[in-house]
Enzyme design. Structure first.
Site, PDB file in Angstrom:
ATOM      1  N   GLY A 109      48.281   9.514  61.046  1.00 12.95           N
ATOM      2  CA  GLY A 109      49.657   9.596  61.357  1.00 12.95           C
ATOM      3  C   GLY A 109      50.114   8.501  60.697  1.00 12.95           C
ATOM      4  O   GLY A 109      49.801   8.090  59.754  1.00 12.95           O
ATOM      5  N   SER A 110      51.451   8.151  61.362  1.00 13.88           N
ATOM      6  CA  SER A 110      52.210   6.959  60.634  1.00 13.88           C
ATOM      7  C   SER A 110      51.788   5.732  60.941  1.00 13.88           C
ATOM      8  O   SER A 110      50.763   5.345  62.019  1.00 13.88           O
ATOM      9  CB  SER A 110      53.690   7.096  61.385  1.00 13.88           C
ATOM     10  OG  SER A 110      53.526   6.631  62.978  1.00 13.88           O
ATOM     11  N   GLU A 138      53.135   3.056  61.487  1.00 15.13           N
ATOM     12  CA  GLU A 138      53.725   2.368  63.092  1.00 15.13           C
ATOM     13  C   GLU A 138      52.941   2.718  64.090  1.00 15.13           C
ATOM     14  O   GLU A 138      52.485   1.787  64.860  1.00 15.13           O
ATOM     15  CB  GLU A 138      55.054   2.895  63.077  1.00 15.13           C
ATOM     16  CG  GLU A 138      55.882   2.737  64.251  1.00 15.13           C
ATOM     17  CD  GLU A 138      57.142   3.662  64.342  1.00 15.13           C
ATOM     18  OE1 GLU A 138      57.467   4.363  63.699  1.00 15.13           O
ATOM     19  OE2 GLU A 138      57.906   3.297  65.454  1.00 15.13           O
ATOM     20  N   CYS A 157      50.433  12.679  53.222  1.00 14.98           N
ATOM     21  CA  CYS A 157      50.193  11.305  53.256  1.00 14.98           C
ATOM     22  C   CYS A 157      50.124  10.482  51.668  1.00 14.98           C
ATOM     23  O   CYS A 157      50.540   9.767  51.563  1.00 14.98           O
ATOM     24  CB  CYS A 157      49.143  10.859  54.255  1.00 14.98           C
ATOM     25  SG  CYS A 157      47.639  11.870  54.021  1.00 14.98           S
ATOM     26  N   GLU A 196      58.151   5.337  53.294  1.00 14.51           N
ATOM     27  CA  GLU A 196      57.593   6.989  53.145  1.00 14.51           C
ATOM     28  C   GLU A 196      58.471   7.901  53.598  1.00 14.51           C
ATOM     29  O   GLU A 196      59.067   7.682  54.864  1.00 14.51           O
ATOM     30  CB  GLU A 196      56.293   6.800  53.991  1.00 14.51           C
ATOM     31  CG  GLU A 196      55.700   8.164  53.942  1.00 14.51           C
ATOM     32  CD  GLU A 196      54.296   8.328  54.864  1.00 14.51           C
ATOM     33  OE1 GLU A 196      54.204   7.923  56.022  1.00 14.51           O
ATOM     34  OE2 GLU A 196      53.240   8.922  54.045  1.00 14.51           O
TER      35      GLU A 196
HETATM   36  P1  NAP Z   1      53.071  10.109  64.575  1.00 16.45           P
HETATM   37  O1  NAP Z   1      54.106   9.643  65.679  1.00 16.45           O
HETATM   38  O2  NAP Z   1      52.342   8.803  63.768  1.00 16.45           O
HETATM   39  O3  NAP Z   1      52.024  11.047  65.238  1.00 16.45           O
HETATM   40  C1  NAP Z   1      50.694  11.441  64.846  1.00 16.45           C
HETATM   41  C2  NAP Z   1      49.910  11.659  66.007  1.00 16.45           C
HETATM   42  O4  NAP Z   1      49.921  10.486  67.056  1.00 16.45           O
HETATM   43  C3  NAP Z   1      50.568  12.695  66.904  1.00 16.45           C
HETATM   44  O5  NAP Z   1      49.320  13.422  67.616  1.00 16.45           O
HETATM   45  C4  NAP Z   1      51.558  11.903  67.886  1.00 16.45           C
HETATM   46  O6  NAP Z   1      51.628  12.523  69.083  1.00 16.45           O
HETATM   47  C5  NAP Z   1      50.520  10.982  68.203  1.00 16.45           C
HETATM   48  N1  NAP Z   1      51.100   9.835  68.786  1.00 16.45           N
HETATM   49  C6  NAP Z   1      52.485   9.295  68.688  1.00 16.45           C
HETATM   50  N2  NAP Z   1      52.666   8.315  69.478  1.00 16.45           N
HETATM   51  C7  NAP Z   1      51.442   7.861  69.990  1.00 16.45           C
HETATM   52  C8  NAP Z   1      51.117   6.695  70.743  1.00 16.45           C
HETATM   53  N3  NAP Z   1      52.001   5.743  71.111  1.00 16.45           N
HETATM   54  N4  NAP Z   1      49.880   6.733  71.022  1.00 16.45           N
HETATM   55  C9  NAP Z   1      49.017   7.363  70.859  1.00 16.45           C
HETATM   56  N5  NAP Z   1      49.247   8.660  69.915  1.00 16.45           N
HETATM   57  C10 NAP Z   1      50.492   8.701  69.647  1.00 16.45           C
HETATM   58  O7  NAP Z   1      53.803  10.652  63.354  1.00 16.45           O
HETATM   59  P2  NAP Z   1      55.149  11.669  63.467  1.00 16.45           P
HETATM   60  O8  NAP Z   1      56.122  10.934  64.649  1.00 16.45           O
HETATM   61  O9  NAP Z   1      54.699  13.055  63.843  1.00 16.45           O
HETATM   62  O10 NAP Z   1      55.909  11.568  62.076  1.00 16.45           O
HETATM   63  C11 NAP Z   1      56.420  10.343  61.829  1.00 16.45           C
HETATM   64  C12 NAP Z   1      55.967   9.983  60.311  1.00 16.45           C
HETATM   65  O11 NAP Z   1      54.749   9.644  60.385  1.00 16.45           O
HETATM   66  C13 NAP Z   1      56.171  10.936  59.163  1.00 16.45           C
HETATM   67  O12 NAP Z   1      57.721  10.889  59.053  1.00 16.45           O
HETATM   68  C14 NAP Z   1      55.557  10.184  58.354  1.00 16.45           C
HETATM   69  O13 NAP Z   1      55.916   9.293  57.507  1.00 16.45           O
HETATM   70  C15 NAP Z   1      54.307   9.593  59.097  1.00 16.45           C
HETATM   71  N6  NAP Z   1      53.050  10.654  58.932  1.00 16.45           N
HETATM   72  C16 NAP Z   1      52.072  10.568  58.331  1.00 16.45           C
HETATM   73  C17 NAP Z   1      50.909  11.333  58.290  1.00 16.45           C
HETATM   74  C18 NAP Z   1      49.490  11.280  57.639  1.00 16.45           C
HETATM   75  O14 NAP Z   1      48.950  12.079  57.224  1.00 16.45           O
HETATM   76  N7  NAP Z   1      49.298  10.021  57.129  1.00 16.45           N
HETATM   77  C19 NAP Z   1      50.991  12.565  59.232  1.00 16.45           C
HETATM   78  C20 NAP Z   1      52.175  12.825  59.882  1.00 16.45           C
HETATM   79  C21 NAP Z   1      53.291  11.963  59.995  1.00 16.45           C
HETATM   80  P3  NAP Z   1      53.102  13.503  69.034  1.00 16.45           P
HETATM   81  O15 NAP Z   1      52.951  14.685  68.359  1.00 16.45           O
HETATM   82  O16 NAP Z   1      53.256  13.897  70.437  1.00 16.45           O
HETATM   83  O17 NAP Z   1      54.022  12.560  68.356  1.00 16.45           O
END
Ligand code: NAP
Ligand code: MG
Length: 498
Positions: free
Chosen positions: A249-250, A252, A305, A402
């Protein structure tokens, strides 16, 4: 224009059903009874109601995964039998390919044709590939020369053992495929899993849960908890009885995972964001390089990604390449992913639509030259026009950050030194592309780029056998190949004096 939407009936029936989470062999509601809605990104309409798991559900799932890890049925299962189960799961995915592809289209928005050609077969391949590793997880024998025991002789060897209970948190951009990348190596090594799919796209993971049971994996080996990141993901990452957490994921949230893991020092692997440079030399075969550079960013609506989001083009061909990219972007047919003629679907969520359109305004205010696109597409659903921004510079946010959408930044370069410095000027290091007919130039560039993947005269080529992962802040560890197994195994040294 009339559109013909084709949705696999098994998938629409599955989407409409009462969804439950998988704990052990049981399908259960969240203990709180709470649910949340998911949306079809092509229409913005409610698609499904999903259980909102929280720390109590996670705790139950972790206890179940621990019991399954210690249960001899799994712990003592022959590696060849584990391999057979993985093969069976790969076969079941292919048998249900239309249904699974449709579920990912309904949830994520991606064109069905793309999911059917890429996501689903790649997911099946991953299980088939990992099945072969189950019987090859060997340790080694080691010769000892202990200085303070000069006369002693030893027989020493290593055992490769599963790390234990694994938490896996995955994103929404390739819903089934990300589940496969995570589950495959965990299962081949004999771990047990608690999987949390992304809140936007849980359907194919839930259907996969049914197929996992059908394949014959013992109950509790895979548990699936749906829910929000903060409510279900965070307690999984922090849980004291989880031995390892794997996250995609992100960047962050990746940093939050590392902090949460500190409590019991669980092992962590991370596959995070990117801002991947794509280097296009004047001596490239333009007939493949220009469409290749367009597809590098526009594939999967740019929600990849490793998307080739920063394109550097050699001066002498800069204008021609911009023209070619503009033509390519304009020829992309945007629409509902269930329409077989669609090339590009919507972004996956309202949040992503807001995020990407915000970056389009930022690009405009930073002075990037808009070649094509630049706006939301239509008024229903979360669509954005394929966008090309030219003359971008390294200080712009649209170049540094990104965007995760179909937005390409393009700038010219004069020489290789300038190019390498620009390409590497990023906190990310996930992937990169090089387009040239000169092999020496290609391999010099491949060596100079600080990224986990370099594609030469191609882009977005994935194979279960190829390790994938990031340098710098793009991650820790690798997915796929033999290398991913390191994330799920630990080594025991056994020493016997003989
Ligand atoms: P994200 O928040 O990083 O979500 C990825 C996963 O982590 C989801 O299952 C999410 O659950 C979970 N998550 C969120 N907050 C968490 C926490 N505090 N502790 C544990 N798990 C947690 O990504 P997003 O908000 O969907 O997307 C935001 C940005 O992330 C995108 O715009 C992109 O830049 C980046 N991204 C990168 C990838 C990659 O393949 N590298 C994939 C997706 C997004 P929820 O679904 O409930 O949020
Ligand atoms: Mg999030």
């Amino acid at each position: 224009m009339s559109t013909q939407l084709h949705a696999d009936p098994a998938a629409t029936a599955f989407a409409a059903k009462h969804h439950r989470m998988l704990i052990g062999g049981d399908w259960v509601d969240s203990h709180s009874g709470k649910t949340f809605d998911t949306y079809n990104p092509a229409t913005g309409e409610v698609l499904a109601s999903i259980p909102a798991g929280d720390s109590e559900d996670i705790d139950r799932a972790v206890k179940t995964a621990r019991a399954a890890f210690e249960n001899p049925t799994w712990a003592n299962m022959h590696p060849a039998t584990r391999g057979k189960l993985l093969h069976k799961l790969g076969d079941l995915i292919l048998e249900h390919a239309d249904e699974l592809a449709t579920l990912d289209t309904l949830d994520n928005g991606k064109p069905f044709a793309v999911a059917r050609a890429a996501d689903i077969p790649l997911a099946a391949d991953l299980f088939h590939y990992m099945a072969g590793w189950a019987t090859k997880l060997n340790g080694s024998t080691i010769s000892l020369s202990v200085p303070y025991m000069p006369d002693a002789q030893f027989h020493a060897y290593t055992l490769r053992e599963p790390i234990g209970v694994v938490g896996q948190i995955i994103p929404w951009n390739f819903p089934l495929l990300m589940a496969a990348w995570k589950l495959g190596p965990a299962l081949t090594t004999g771990c047990t899993v608690v999987l949390k799919p992304a809140e936007q796209t849980p359907l194919s993971a839930l259907r996969l849960g049914e197929l996992i049971l059908e394949a014959g994996f013992p109950e509790g080996v895979v548990n699936i908890i749906t829910g929000l990141g903060e409510e279900a993901g965070a307690p999984l990452a922090a849980h004291d009885d989880v031995d390892k957490i794997a996250f995609t994921g992100s960047t962050e949230v990746g940093k939050l995972i590392v902090q949460a893991a500190a409590g019991n020092l669980k092992k962590v692997s991370l596959e995070l964001g990117g801002k991947s440079p794509n280097l296009l030399f004047a001596d490239a075969d333009m007939a493949t390089a220009v469409p290749g550079a367009a597809s590098a960013i526009f594939f999967n609506q740019g929600q990849v990604c490793c998307a080739g989001s920063r394109l550097y083009v050699e001066n002498s061909v800069y204008d021609d390449v911009l023209q070619g990219l503009s033509d390519a972007a304009k020829s992309i047919k945007v629409g509902n992913g269930l329409d077989p003629s669609t090339d590009m679907g919507p972004l996956t969520s309202q949040e992503q639509l807001d995020r990407v359109t915000n970056y389009l305004s930022i690009g405009e205010s930073e002075g990037a030259r808009n070649i094509t696109g630049g706006k939301r597409w239509g008024s229903q659903g979360y669509f954005v026009e394929p966008t090309v921004l030219a003359d971008t510079t390294e200080d712009m946010r649209v170049v540094k950050e990104e965007i995760f959408g179909p937005v390409l930044s393009v700038s010219p370069f004069k020489d290789v030194d300038e190019l390498t410095a620009k390409a590497n000027k990023s906190n990310f290091g996930l992937a990169s592309g090089v387009w040239t007919k000169d092999l020496s130039k290609a391999h010099r560039a491949a060596k100079a780029i600080k990224a986990g993947t370099v594609w030469v005269n191609c882009f977005n080529v994935f194979d279960a056998a190829l390790p994938f992962g990031g340098y710098k802040q793009s991650g820790w560890g690798r997915e796929m190949g033999g290398e991913v197994l390191e994330n799920y195994l630990q080594t025991k040294a056994v020493t016997t004096q003989i």
